[in-house]
Design an enzyme around this catalytic site. Structure first.
Site, PDB file in Angstrom:
ATOM      1  N   PHE A 146       0.931  -1.114   0.094  1.00 19.73           N
ATOM      2  CA  PHE A 146      -0.011   0.145  -0.016  1.00 19.73           C
ATOM      3  C   PHE A 146       0.894   1.135   0.004  1.00 19.73           C
ATOM      4  O   PHE A 146       1.513   1.497   0.785  1.00 19.73           O
ATOM      5  CB  PHE A 146      -0.615   0.020   1.230  1.00 19.73           C
ATOM      6  CG  PHE A 146      -1.979   1.310   1.103  1.00 19.73           C
ATOM      7  CD1 PHE A 146      -3.190   1.235   0.423  1.00 19.73           C
ATOM      8  CD2 PHE A 146      -1.541   2.460   1.811  1.00 19.73           C
ATOM      9  CE1 PHE A 146      -3.980   2.361   0.335  1.00 19.73           C
ATOM     10  CE2 PHE A 146      -2.348   3.656   1.572  1.00 19.73           C
ATOM     11  CZ  PHE A 146      -3.533   3.589   0.791  1.00 19.73           C
ATOM     12  N   ASP A 233       9.204   2.935   2.110  1.00 21.67           N
ATOM     13  CA  ASP A 233       8.111   3.589   2.380  1.00 21.67           C
ATOM     14  C   ASP A 233       7.695   3.562   3.874  1.00 21.67           C
ATOM     15  O   ASP A 233       7.188   2.465   4.160  1.00 21.67           O
ATOM     16  CB  ASP A 233       7.032   3.232   1.524  1.00 21.67           C
ATOM     17  CG  ASP A 233       5.720   3.909   1.884  1.00 21.67           C
ATOM     18  OD1 ASP A 233       5.838   4.903   2.783  1.00 21.67           O
ATOM     19  OD2 ASP A 233       4.587   3.981   1.121  1.00 21.67           O
ATOM     20  N   LYS A 262       2.289  10.918   7.408  1.00 15.26           N
ATOM     21  CA  LYS A 262       1.581  10.783   8.590  1.00 15.26           C
ATOM     22  C   LYS A 262       2.092  11.494   9.724  1.00 15.26           C
ATOM     23  O   LYS A 262       1.741  12.624  10.051  1.00 15.26           O
ATOM     24  CB  LYS A 262       1.440   9.177   8.675  1.00 15.26           C
ATOM     25  CG  LYS A 262       0.670   8.500   7.608  1.00 15.26           C
ATOM     26  CD  LYS A 262       0.130   7.263   7.811  1.00 15.26           C
ATOM     27  CE  LYS A 262      -0.985   6.931   6.717  1.00 15.26           C
ATOM     28  NZ  LYS A 262      -0.736   5.709   5.763  1.00 15.26           N
TER      29      LYS A 262
HETATM   30  C1  LIG Z   1      -0.765   6.125   4.311  1.00 21.14           C
HETATM   31  C2  LIG Z   1       0.139   5.592   3.450  1.00 21.14           C
HETATM   32  C3  LIG Z   1       0.444   5.916   2.360  1.00 21.14           C
HETATM   33  C4  LIG Z   1      -0.398   7.103   1.600  1.00 21.14           C
HETATM   34  O1  LIG Z   1      -0.473   8.332   2.585  1.00 21.14           O
HETATM   35  P1  LIG Z   1      -1.693   9.222   2.315  1.00 21.14           P
HETATM   36  O2  LIG Z   1      -1.099  10.476   3.115  1.00 21.14           O
HETATM   37  O3  LIG Z   1      -2.908   8.892   2.734  1.00 21.14           O
HETATM   38  O4  LIG Z   1      -1.713   9.690   0.541  1.00 21.14           O
HETATM   39  C5  LIG Z   1       1.736   5.540   1.699  1.00 21.14           C
HETATM   40  N1  LIG Z   1       2.573   4.597   2.099  1.00 21.14           N
HETATM   41  C6  LIG Z   1       2.107   3.977   3.310  1.00 21.14           C
HETATM   42  C7  LIG Z   1       3.051   2.772   3.601  1.00 21.14           C
HETATM   43  C8  LIG Z   1       0.936   4.327   4.088  1.00 21.14           C
HETATM   44  O5  LIG Z   1       0.735   3.857   5.360  1.00 21.14           O
END
Ligand SMILES: *Cc1c(COP(=O)(O)O)cnc(C)c1O
Length: 417
Positions: A146, A233, A262
């Site tokens: 994700f 990520d 985040k």
């Molecule tokens: C939440 C998340 C994203 C996307 O972040 P948004 O601010 O919702 O666009 C990307 N990578 C990971 C691992 C995430 O948990």
């Protein structure tokens, strides 16, 4: 129109249903206030937050130090765009790069934008530094990832819901299984046009899937051998969530590119960033990438304050300690449970897997019971519930939460007979 007082949850839900796009299916709870590990709904019922806005509120809700930084900055200067300099961005870039040990930072807003930025930097590096023939660059991604919701990112999503009818998709991505070193080795040996390998150190949305020990170290080494950028990520796994500053720290690897988002703002504001060293980041020159709000003064002030809180309050250490306690208590319960198969995770990023199919509504039903009992969590699949409280949670609160969770699971067992 000013914001009027909503006094019933149903009223708020009806408004959203009537006027909002139907792209989410929230748990039916309408929150009005939050502080630390607690949230309150419009009827005044109090809950423990066990989601932390998908790990964006690691520092706890409405942290006073972050709030002060935001107030102070919002009074003076909120947005200049990057057409002009502002007096906070440079300080922020210095603070964050020193904090994580990288040369340079590129500021964006949402997590998806940070990932897109990393992909762009990676491709450009592939052409201009590695020497991949024009238009041929490939990036390796893993199954059940994700990384956000843009068209390019959902191109390599494994979720049918996320992809269906959003094509045509973006070329240039190769998918391999997660937690499979040999698969990466094979693809790197077969294809000389690979610029990068994009991976979550722990897969959050997939249901808190922790790869085997050594996976990150071995895949990083393979990337080095084949001159491929390792892109971690850390949007969900960073900022102390897994018990270390970054989840990559568990295996002492230093990714070539890191995406952050985040909890970089402690939940106050959309703030994201990409970190890399000069040799990589310098492929981006003026005019080649940007964002109107990226690097705005409020985001920068909030970002510095949010990182300071993590350090000052030793939140990674607390996550490590509270997480170990949580898993131990849950494991003790699972031994005698027919409903829960296992608990897994690192630090305070954990999940339980329920003995039912991933299409079932069991996880949802249990979340509803937990809500009634005063704790908010959200299923990631039909049979998986993630548990990710703010990292400020103390032992007494954690004990109370475990009690609520087990009581709710037992109630479910009783209903099943
Ligand atoms: C939440 C998340 C994203 C996307 O972040 P948004 O601010 O919702 O666009 C990307 N990578 C990971 C691992 C995430 O948990």
């Amino acid at each position: 129109m000013s914001i009027t007082e909503i006094t019933s949850s149903q009223q708020a839900i009806d408004l959203e249903k009537k006027h909002g796009a139907y792209n989410y299916e929230p748990l039916p709870v309408v929150l009005k206030k939050a502080k630390g590990v607690f949230m309150w709904d419009v009827e005044g019922k109090k809950y423990y937050d066990f989601l932390s806005a998908y790990s964006a509120v690691n520092q706890g809700h409405c942290h006073p130090a972050i709030l002060q930084a935001m107030y102070k900055q919002a009074e003076n200067l909120t947005l200049t765009s990057r057409a002009f300099y502002n007096d906070v961005l440079g300080q922020y870039e210095e603070y964050v790069t020193k904090y994580f040990g990288y040369d340079k930072l590129l500021p964006m807003n949402s997590g998806a934008e940070a990932v897109e930025t990393a992909l762009k930097i990676c491709r450009k590096w592939g052409y201009e530094v590695k020497g991949i023939p024009n238009g041929e660059a490939q990036i390796v991604v893993v199954k059940n990832n994700f990384h956000g919701r843009t068209i390019s990112i959902i191109t390599f999503s494994s979720s049918e819901e996320a992809r269906h009818n959003f094509g045509p998709y973006t070329p240039g991505f190769i998918e391999i299984p997660y937690n499979d070193v040999e698969a990466l080795e094979k693809v790197l040996e077969e294809n000389k046009n690979i610029a990068g390998f994009l991976v979550e150190p722990i897969q959050g949305e997939a249901g808190v899937f922790v790869p085997e020990d050594g996976y990150l170290k071995k895949t990083k080494a393979l990337c080095e051998k084949h001159n491929v950028l390792f892109i971690a990520d850390e949007i969900q796994t960073g900022f102390g969530r897994t018990g270390k500053k970054l989840a990559s720290d568990h295996e002492e690897i230093r990714p070539d590119i890191i995406t952050l988002g985040k909890a970089l703002s402690g939940g106050f504001y959309p703030v994201s960033a990409v970190l890399a060293d000069k040799e990589i980041m310098d492929v981006i020159q003026p005019g080649e990438h940007g964002s109107t709000f990226g690097g705005n003064p409020v985001a920068c002030a909030v970002g510095i304050a949010a990182l300071k809180v993590l350090k000052d309050e030793n939140l990674a250490e607390n996550a490590e300690k509270m997480g170990a306690f949580f898993r131990k208590e849950m494991e003790d319960y699972i031994k005698e449970s027919k409903v829960v198969k296992l608990v897994r995770g690192k630090g305070l990023l954990n999940a339980i897997v329920i003995n039912d199919s991933s299409e079932s509504s069991t996880a949802w039903d249990i979340c509803m019971t937990m809500k009634e009992n005063g704790l908010l969590a959200k299923p990631t699949h039909g049979n998986i519930i993630r548990f990710a409280p703010p990292l400020i949670i103390n032992e007494e609160q954690m004990k109370a939460c475990i009690e609520i969770i087990i009581k709710s699971l037992k109630a479910y067992e009783d209903r099943m007979g």
